[in-house]
Design a protein around this motif. Sequence first.
Motif, mmCIF file in Angstrom:
data_model
loop_
_atom_site.group_PDB
_atom_site.id
_atom_site.type_symbol
_atom_site.label_atom_id
_atom_site.label_comp_id
_atom_site.label_asym_id
_atom_site.label_seq_id
_atom_site.Cartn_x
_atom_site.Cartn_y
_atom_site.Cartn_z
ATOM 1 N N GLY A 31 -5.096 -2.156 9.046
ATOM 2 C CA GLY A 31 -4.326 -1.836 7.847
ATOM 3 C C GLY A 31 -4.922 -0.670 7.088
ATOM 4 O O GLY A 31 -5.915 -0.081 7.534
ATOM 5 N N CYS A 32 -4.318 -0.321 5.940
ATOM 6 C CA CYS A 32 -4.823 0.836 5.185
ATOM 7 C C CYS A 32 -4.801 0.591 3.690
ATOM 8 O O CYS A 32 -4.083 -0.273 3.182
ATOM 9 C CB CYS A 32 -3.999 2.096 5.402
ATOM 10 N N VAL A 33 -5.632 1.426 3.027
ATOM 11 C CA VAL A 33 -5.686 1.442 1.565
ATOM 12 C C VAL A 33 -5.201 2.817 1.123
ATOM 13 O O VAL A 33 -5.527 3.828 1.747
ATOM 14 C CB VAL A 33 -7.140 1.200 1.077
ATOM 15 N N TYR A 34 -4.379 2.839 0.067
ATOM 16 C CA TYR A 34 -3.897 4.107 -0.486
ATOM 17 C C TYR A 34 -4.400 4.242 -1.913
ATOM 18 O O TYR A 34 -4.396 3.271 -2.672
ATOM 19 C CB TYR A 34 -2.370 4.145 -0.525
ATOM 20 N N PHE A 35 -4.850 5.437 -2.277
ATOM 21 C CA PHE A 35 -5.194 5.724 -3.671
ATOM 22 C C PHE A 35 -4.322 6.881 -4.135
ATOM 23 O O PHE A 35 -4.273 7.928 -3.471
ATOM 24 C CB PHE A 35 -6.678 6.100 -3.819
ATOM 25 N N ALA A 36 -3.621 6.676 -5.250
ATOM 26 C CA ALA A 36 -2.715 7.692 -5.812
ATOM 27 C C ALA A 36 -1.797 8.270 -4.725
ATOM 28 O O ALA A 36 -1.580 9.478 -4.653
ATOM 29 C CB ALA A 36 -3.511 8.796 -6.502
ATOM 30 N N GLY A 37 -1.305 7.384 -3.882
ATOM 31 C CA GLY A 37 -0.311 7.786 -2.882
ATOM 32 C C GLY A 37 -0.883 8.341 -1.594
ATOM 33 O O GLY A 37 -0.152 8.525 -0.625
ATOM 34 N N ALA A 38 -2.210 8.603 -1.573
ATOM 35 C CA ALA A 38 -2.788 9.183 -0.349
ATOM 36 C C ALA A 38 -3.597 8.117 0.389
ATOM 37 O O ALA A 38 -4.336 7.330 -0.231
ATOM 38 C CB ALA A 38 -3.689 10.360 -0.699
#
Length: 285
Positions: free
Chosen positions: A61-68
């Motif tokens: 899975g992934c983590v996004y910060f401020a859309g990135a």
Amino acid sequence: MLTAILEAEAVSFTYPDGTRALQKVTLKIPEGQKIAVLGPNGAGKSTLFLHFNGILRPGDGCVYFAGARVNYSHKDLASLRQQVGIVFQDPDSMLFAASVRQEISFGPLNLGLSREEVLVRIAAAMAATGISDLGDKPTHFLSYGQKKRVAIASVLAMEPRVIIFDEPTAYLDPRSIREVMALLLDISRQGKTIILSTHDVDIAYTWADYIYILAAGQVIGAGTPVEIFNDAALLEAADLARPWLLDVYDDLKNKGWLPAGAPVPKSREELLALIPYRARSRVAI
Ligand SMILES: Nc1ncnc2c1ncn2[C@@H]1O[C@H](COP(=O)(O)OP(=O)(O)OP(=O)(O)O)[C@@H](O)[C@H]1O
Ligand SMILES: [Mg+2]
């Protein structure tokens, strides 16, 4: 629709000893909101938080910060850790400098700020946390509540966009709890996003804009405090009590002591303001 400052997408994480701490966790943290994460011991709250500032990397899975999407490059991680501060459950795990002032100055100095700017930030963070008179004190002589404040001050001094508080009120005395929660409200009013975990349902109910419930590494509930705490099956599954405010409100309503259409109160003050004068005098008898 609020924009998400942080996002977990199908995040799974297994510790090296084989403990599956998170399983396909998907959730969004809207910018500027007050978010509470609740769930029993071992649910995965702290593990999730460590993913939000890149200390842990998802197995899947992934983590996004401020859309990135966070890509875990050195540069990306440095910027994520500057933008997402964590006040850990145990302040002793955070404090390592000789004095309180050194402790708080460490982060800002590492950002390469000017000496003047660092001094301004230290003074502001110490004032906000009520520890201005402790600057020269060795951190290992501090009481638990004082250590907690120093830990909060050292994160505030970094001026992150998101601050995560992992059980900020655990082991604090009642006055310190009120002060820490007032500080959290203050920080939130400055437009910062705040995420906290707590086992105190009364605090979560009154404080949060939105709540996620974790159990056994999975998100089993999400909603406003009123939605969450009116969902009996969810509370049972997460082993959570109901806030006293809601119990008292329901009881008064069932007895017909509240005016028709009385809004659900968010605080003790709001509840008391709802009770008509006559009913209140009846309660006193
Ligand atoms: N470093 C580690 N190594 C192995 N297992 C771990 C480690 N840290 C946490 N765990 C396990 O991962 C699971 C989730 O733990 P985590 O600390 O995230 O839960 P939590 O919801 O924060 O609990 P608490 O309310 O007690 O703080 C638990 O089963 C825990 O035993
Ligand atoms: Mg924890």
